[in-house]
Scaffold this motif. Structure first.
Motif, PDB file in Angstrom:
ATOM      1  N   GLY A 139     -16.654   7.479 -17.603  1.00 57.37           N
ATOM      2  CA  GLY A 139     -16.519   6.781 -16.697  1.00 57.37           C
ATOM      3  C   GLY A 139     -15.807   6.170 -16.504  1.00 57.37           C
ATOM      4  N   ILE A 140     -14.749   5.836 -17.913  1.00 57.93           N
ATOM      5  CA  ILE A 140     -13.510   5.495 -18.486  1.00 57.93           C
ATOM      6  C   ILE A 140     -12.496   6.378 -17.637  1.00 57.93           C
ATOM      7  CG2 ILE A 140     -11.692   4.309 -19.429  1.00 57.93           C
ATOM      8  CD1 ILE A 140     -14.125   3.052 -21.069  1.00 57.93           C
ATOM      9  N   ALA A 141     -12.340   7.840 -17.770  1.00 57.58           N
ATOM     10  CA  ALA A 141     -11.765   8.600 -17.514  1.00 57.58           C
ATOM     11  C   ALA A 141     -11.770   9.080 -16.528  1.00 57.58           C
ATOM     12  CB  ALA A 141     -11.969  10.321 -18.539  1.00 57.58           C
ATOM     13  N   ALA A 142     -12.855   8.874 -15.157  1.00 61.00           N
ATOM     14  CA  ALA A 142     -13.518   9.133 -14.425  1.00 61.00           C
ATOM     15  C   ALA A 142     -12.276   8.003 -13.496  1.00 61.00           C
ATOM     16  CB  ALA A 142     -14.119   8.918 -13.604  1.00 61.00           C
ATOM     17  N   LEU A 143     -12.016   6.728 -14.087  1.00 67.64           N
ATOM     18  CA  LEU A 143     -12.189   5.941 -13.469  1.00 67.64           C
ATOM     19  C   LEU A 143     -10.250   5.603 -13.353  1.00 67.64           C
ATOM     20  CD1 LEU A 143     -11.409   2.610 -11.780  1.00 67.64           C
ATOM     21  CD2 LEU A 143     -11.637   1.394 -13.746  1.00 67.64           C
ATOM     22  N   ARG A 144      -9.753   6.184 -14.778  1.00 64.50           N
ATOM     23  CA  ARG A 144      -8.506   6.005 -14.951  1.00 64.50           C
ATOM     24  C   ARG A 144      -7.970   7.552 -13.745  1.00 64.50           C
ATOM     25  NH1 ARG A 144      -8.232   9.144 -19.421  1.00 64.50           N
ATOM     26  NH2 ARG A 144      -8.875   7.324 -20.825  1.00 64.50           N
ATOM     27  N   ALA A 145      -8.816   8.209 -13.853  1.00 60.53           N
ATOM     28  CA  ALA A 145      -8.469   9.889 -13.179  1.00 60.53           C
ATOM     29  C   ALA A 145      -8.319   9.620 -11.359  1.00 60.53           C
ATOM     30  CB  ALA A 145      -8.574  11.024 -13.319  1.00 60.53           C
ATOM     31  N   ALA A 146      -9.562   8.542 -11.295  1.00 66.41           N
ATOM     32  CA  ALA A 146      -9.219   8.111  -9.618  1.00 66.41           C
ATOM     33  C   ALA A 146      -8.037   6.739  -9.557  1.00 66.41           C
ATOM     34  CB  ALA A 146     -10.564   6.800  -9.350  1.00 66.41           C
ATOM     35  N   LEU A 147      -7.198   6.226 -10.085  1.00 69.36           N
ATOM     36  CA  LEU A 147      -6.546   5.562 -10.159  1.00 69.36           C
ATOM     37  C   LEU A 147      -4.852   5.914 -10.800  1.00 69.36           C
ATOM     38  CD1 LEU A 147      -7.210   2.133 -12.454  1.00 69.36           C
ATOM     39  CD2 LEU A 147      -7.080   1.840 -10.169  1.00 69.36           C
ATOM     40  N   GLN A 148      -5.012   7.639 -11.343  1.00 72.21           N
ATOM     41  CA  GLN A 148      -3.790   8.028 -10.988  1.00 72.21           C
ATOM     42  C   GLN A 148      -3.502   9.118 -10.192  1.00 72.21           C
ATOM     43  OE1 GLN A 148      -2.250   7.008 -14.369  1.00 72.21           O
ATOM     44  NE2 GLN A 148      -1.290   9.784 -14.186  1.00 72.21           N
ATOM     45  N   GLU A 149      -4.246   8.698  -9.010  1.00 73.57           N
ATOM     46  CA  GLU A 149      -4.542   9.479  -7.874  1.00 73.57           C
ATOM     47  C   GLU A 149      -4.058   8.233  -6.325  1.00 73.57           C
ATOM     48  OE1 GLU A 149      -4.553  12.416  -7.236  1.00 73.57           O
ATOM     49  OE2 GLU A 149      -4.933  13.258  -9.127  1.00 73.57           O
ATOM     50  N   LEU A 150      -3.893   6.910  -7.143  1.00 74.10           N
ATOM     51  CA  LEU A 150      -3.404   6.600  -6.068  1.00 74.10           C
ATOM     52  C   LEU A 150      -1.620   6.444  -6.125  1.00 74.10           C
ATOM     53  CD1 LEU A 150      -5.547   2.987  -6.328  1.00 74.10           C
ATOM     54  CD2 LEU A 150      -6.297   4.969  -4.797  1.00 74.10           C
ATOM     55  N   PRO A 151      -1.766   6.103  -4.577  1.00 72.57           N
ATOM     56  CA  PRO A 151      -0.137   6.243  -4.425  1.00 72.57           C
ATOM     57  C   PRO A 151       0.352   4.536  -5.416  1.00 72.57           C
ATOM     58  CG  PRO A 151      -0.679   5.425  -2.281  1.00 72.57           C
ATOM     59  CD  PRO A 151      -1.758   5.453  -3.497  1.00 72.57           C
ATOM     60  N   GLN A 152       1.827   4.643  -6.217  1.00 65.16           N
ATOM     61  CA  GLN A 152       1.804   3.498  -7.254  1.00 65.16           C
ATOM     62  C   GLN A 152       1.973   1.815  -6.675  1.00 65.16           C
ATOM     63  OE1 GLN A 152       6.394   3.271  -7.506  1.00 65.16           O
ATOM     64  NE2 GLN A 152       6.343   1.493  -8.880  1.00 65.16           N
ATOM     65  N   LEU A 153       2.177   1.036  -5.443  1.00 65.54           N
ATOM     66  CA  LEU A 153       2.085   0.259  -4.932  1.00 65.54           C
ATOM     67  C   LEU A 153       0.470   0.093  -5.103  1.00 65.54           C
ATOM     68  CD1 LEU A 153       4.148  -0.860  -2.010  1.00 65.54           C
ATOM     69  CD2 LEU A 153       4.346  -1.657  -4.084  1.00 65.54           C
ATOM     70  N   GLN A 154      -0.384   1.012  -4.321  1.00 61.07           N
ATOM     71  CA  GLN A 154      -1.961   0.146  -4.565  1.00 61.07           C
ATOM     72  C   GLN A 154      -2.178   0.151  -5.752  1.00 61.07           C
ATOM     73  OE1 GLN A 154      -4.305   3.241  -2.285  1.00 61.07           O
ATOM     74  NE2 GLN A 154      -3.124   2.902  -0.665  1.00 61.07           N
ATOM     75  N   ARG A 155      -2.095   0.982  -6.891  1.00 58.97           N
ATOM     76  CA  ARG A 155      -2.696   1.234  -8.806  1.00 58.97           C
ATOM     77  C   ARG A 155      -1.947  -0.186  -8.538  1.00 58.97           C
ATOM     78  NH1 ARG A 155      -1.415   6.250  -9.985  1.00 58.97           N
ATOM     79  NH2 ARG A 155       1.092   5.278 -10.314  1.00 58.97           N
ATOM     80  N   GLU A 156      -0.534  -0.667  -8.744  1.00 60.67           N
ATOM     81  CA  GLU A 156      -0.123  -2.291  -9.245  1.00 60.67           C
ATOM     82  C   GLU A 156      -0.873  -3.049  -8.216  1.00 60.67           C
ATOM     83  OE1 GLU A 156       4.390  -2.037  -8.241  1.00 60.67           O
ATOM     84  OE2 GLU A 156       4.470  -0.611  -9.925  1.00 60.67           O
ATOM     85  N   CYS A 157      -0.999  -3.054  -7.104  1.00 57.16           N
ATOM     86  CA  CYS A 157      -1.776  -3.861  -6.486  1.00 57.16           C
ATOM     87  C   CYS A 157      -3.564  -4.183  -6.908  1.00 57.16           C
ATOM     88  CB  CYS A 157      -2.364  -3.953  -5.186  1.00 57.16           C
ATOM     89  SG  CYS A 157      -0.845  -4.308  -4.031  1.00 57.16           S
ATOM     90  N   TRP A 158      -4.267  -3.019  -7.241  1.00 52.20           N
ATOM     91  CA  TRP A 158      -5.079  -2.867  -7.899  1.00 52.20           C
ATOM     92  C   TRP A 158      -5.219  -3.446  -8.833  1.00 52.20           C
ATOM     93  CZ3 TRP A 158      -8.518  -1.058 -11.393  1.00 52.20           C
ATOM     94  CH2 TRP A 158      -9.515  -1.281 -11.301  1.00 52.20           C
ATOM     95  N   VAL A 159      -4.426  -2.990 -10.305  1.00 53.25           N
ATOM     96  CA  VAL A 159      -4.948  -3.584 -11.423  1.00 53.25           C
ATOM     97  C   VAL A 159      -4.385  -5.237 -11.614  1.00 53.25           C
ATOM     98  CG1 VAL A 159      -3.590  -2.880 -13.658  1.00 53.25           C
ATOM     99  CG2 VAL A 159      -4.092  -0.720 -12.041  1.00 53.25           C
ATOM    100  N   MET A 160      -3.330  -5.335 -11.016  1.00 57.17           N
ATOM    101  CA  MET A 160      -2.866  -6.908 -11.739  1.00 57.17           C
ATOM    102  C   MET A 160      -3.921  -7.403 -10.591  1.00 57.17           C
ATOM    103  SD  MET A 160       1.208  -7.403  -9.815  1.00 57.17           S
ATOM    104  CE  MET A 160       1.066  -8.516 -10.214  1.00 57.17           C
ATOM    105  N   ARG A 161      -4.960  -7.091  -9.719  1.00 53.79           N
ATOM    106  CA  ARG A 161      -5.727  -8.087  -8.341  1.00 53.79           C
ATOM    107  C   ARG A 161      -7.241  -7.716  -9.779  1.00 53.79           C
ATOM    108  NH1 ARG A 161      -7.623 -12.618  -5.896  1.00 53.79           N
ATOM    109  NH2 ARG A 161      -9.691 -11.987  -5.076  1.00 53.79           N
ATOM    110  N   GLU A 162      -7.927  -6.467 -10.637  1.00 61.21           N
ATOM    111  CA  GLU A 162      -9.091  -6.214 -10.930  1.00 61.21           C
ATOM    112  C   GLU A 162      -8.959  -6.768 -12.053  1.00 61.21           C
ATOM    113  OE1 GLU A 162     -11.678  -6.320  -8.792  1.00 61.21           O
ATOM    114  OE2 GLU A 162     -10.626  -5.953  -6.700  1.00 61.21           O
ATOM    115  N   ILE A 163      -7.963  -6.214 -13.118  1.00 57.15           N
ATOM    116  CA  ILE A 163      -7.439  -5.962 -14.146  1.00 57.15           C
ATOM    117  C   ILE A 163      -6.770  -7.401 -14.394  1.00 57.15           C
ATOM    118  CG2 ILE A 163      -6.598  -5.117 -16.356  1.00 57.15           C
ATOM    119  CD1 ILE A 163      -8.220  -3.267 -15.138  1.00 57.15           C
ATOM    120  N   GLY A 164      -5.927  -8.174 -13.966  1.00 58.63           N
ATOM    121  CA  GLY A 164      -4.896  -9.421 -14.878  1.00 58.63           C
ATOM    122  C   GLY A 164      -5.513 -10.439 -13.946  1.00 58.63           C
TER     123      GLY A 164
END
Length: 188
Positions: A126-151
């Motif tokens: 599941g973690i690998a699938a999430l990592r792969a899904a996050l890798q597919e996001l454009p950079q700004l989307q990924r940064e926003c998601w990580v800052m909001r959901e993780i940070g």
């Protein structure tokens, strides 16, 4: 009182007291903050950075900045989110300086010792699938998601950090969440 006499009390104190004492120049109190938040800051930086080589440097830089700016912290009770914002800024600065995009490194979450091997394998997949899904996001989307959901950053904090509007943050997060939901459907 010696430093050794104070340490147990400082270790057990809440963030407001520890950060307040550290802001007054108490190195023992600052060391408590370092011990308390280094693991979280490392995990957060690891998700923002392309590789693990820079993680420890980013966390160290964040703590150096925190030590210098701690006397200016308006609400010592919010030291956790303040440290996470500093870590985020340092990681994003490092990413921007290194290359035009950021990728996530392996997410390693230790399974409980009593967890059965099939559950551990499922969690890792599941973690690998999430990592792969996050890798597919454009950079700004990924940064926003990580800052909001993780940070746990607010929309305004993300907008300030990435130098974009709050409405752009909302749109990027909505697209990132939709894309991740679609990609993670089998893991529901």
């Amino acid at each position: 009182m010696t430093g050794g006499d104070r340490a147990p009390g400082v270790e057990a104190a809440d963030d407001r007291i520890v950060a307040g004492r550290a802001a007054d120049g108490d190195a023992t109190a600052f060391a408590v903050l370092v011990r308390r938040y280094t693991p979280m800051m490392r995990a957060y930086a690891r998700r923002l950075l392309n590789g693990t080589a820079d993680v420890d440097d980013v966390v160290q830089e964040a703590f150096v900045t925190a030590w210098e700016q701690l006397p200016g912290l308006e609400d010592p009770g919010k030291v956790k989110s303040w440290l996470m914002r500093i870590t985020s800024r340092k990681a994003i600065d490092r990413t921007r300086a290194a290359r035009p995009y950021s990728a996530l490194d392996a997410v390693e979450l230790p399974a409980a010792e009593r967890s059965a091997p099939p559950r551990q394998a499922e969690a890792r997949a599941g973690i690998a699938a999430l990592r792969a899904a996050l890798q597919e996001l454009p950079q700004l989307q990924r940064e926003c998601w990580v800052m909001r959901e993780i940070g746990g950053s607010s929309y305004d904090e993300i907008a300030d950090e990435l130098q974009i509007s709050r409405s752009t943050v909302r749109g990027l997060l909505a697209r990132a969440r939709k894309d991740i939901i679609v990609r993670m459907e089998q893991w529901r």
